[in-house]
Design a protein around this motif. Structure first.
Motif, PDB file in Angstrom:
ATOM      1  N   GLU A 119       0.828  -1.206   0.000  1.00 27.94           N
ATOM      2  CA  GLU A 119       0.000   0.000   0.000  1.00 27.94           C
ATOM      3  C   GLU A 119       0.865   1.259   0.000  1.00 27.94           C
ATOM      4  O   GLU A 119       0.577   2.218  -0.726  1.00 27.94           O
ATOM      5  N   ARG A 123       0.969   4.320  -2.787  1.00 27.44           N
ATOM      6  CA  ARG A 123       0.699   5.721  -2.455  1.00 27.44           C
ATOM      7  C   ARG A 123       1.897   6.605  -2.775  1.00 27.44           C
ATOM      8  O   ARG A 123       1.725   7.748  -3.216  1.00 27.44           O
ATOM      9  N   ASP A 171      -1.280   9.483   3.827  1.00 23.95           N
ATOM     10  CA  ASP A 171      -0.949  10.416   2.751  1.00 23.95           C
ATOM     11  C   ASP A 171      -0.231  11.647   3.293  1.00 23.95           C
ATOM     12  O   ASP A 171       0.706  12.161   2.670  1.00 23.95           O
TER      13      ASP A 171
END
Length: 222
Positions: A119, A123, A171
């Protein structure tokens, strides 16, 4: 003299942090003299003591427990562990099934770290392209004192504990570190860059402070 953990690297400046146990962690350039480091620590004595008091007031560090019904924070939701007749760790909705065997802890941690790597790499790729700021390499970290870092050589390090955080917080950490490529400090220009790419970043920053104990959720040595 203050006891501390010293980590030397290619960085250009000194940085202090306090881990969840109250230990002072000092990050310093390779060639910086010890006397200069100690003098800096003395100047930051008030900050060190204030930060230790804040850390001491945080809730107890949650500990990972591989047993039925145990909860794991996972990408902003909560997974519930369940032993089952399965060959490998398997996710079904919010139920994380694991083989009922002695090394269940190691199996679950490896599964979590695999999800985190995949993941985070995705990102990084998306945000790097959007921001036009690409790190030279990516490193997966088990550090206890920080969520992420960007070296002077452009190596992006992200903590495995980010697997326990909501996607928008993840993020923020990546954006924060990518902004260090053009701004290798925490100057006003750096924070303007962060806010440009993530308006309202302060709430994410506060979330990380409030949940700092998550970096110690998973045990070492697995």
């Amino acid at each position: 003299m203050e006891n501390y953990q010293l980590i030397r690297s290619n960085r250009k400046t000194l940085a202090l942090s306090i881990d969840t146990n109250g230990t002072l962690i000092v990050r310093a350039p390779f060639l910086m003299h010890t006397a200069q480091i100690n003098a800096f620590i003395q100047k930051q004595r008030v900050w060190i003591e204030q930060t230790r008091k804040k850390v001491a007031m945080l809730p107890p560090v949650p500990r990972f427990s591989p047993k039925d019904g145990a909860a794991i924070p996972y990408w902003g939701r909560t997974l519930v562990l369940q032993s089952a007749a399965v060959a490998k760790v398997t996710l079904h909705g919010d139920i994380l099934q694991y083989p009922a065997q002695k090394d269940a802890t190691a199996l679950i941690i490896r599964w979590l770290e695999k999800q985190a790597r995949e993941e985070l790499q995705q990102r990084i790729q998306v945000l790097s392209q959007s921001m036009n700021q690409t790190p030279t390499s990516f490193r997966f970290s088990r550090a206890k004192g920080r969520w992420g870092s960007m070296s002077t050589r452009g190596t992006l390090s992200l903590n495995r504990a980010l697997v326990h955080c909501p996607p928008d917080v993840i993020d923020y950490v990546i954006i924060h570190e990518l902004c260090h490529i053009p701004h290798p400090n925490h100057s006003p220009a750096f924070w303007r860059e962060v806010e440009h790419w993530m308006p309202g970043y302060r709430s994410k920053k506060q979330w990380l402070k409030a949940h700092a104990s998550l970096v110690s959720f998973l045990p070492d040595g697995k």
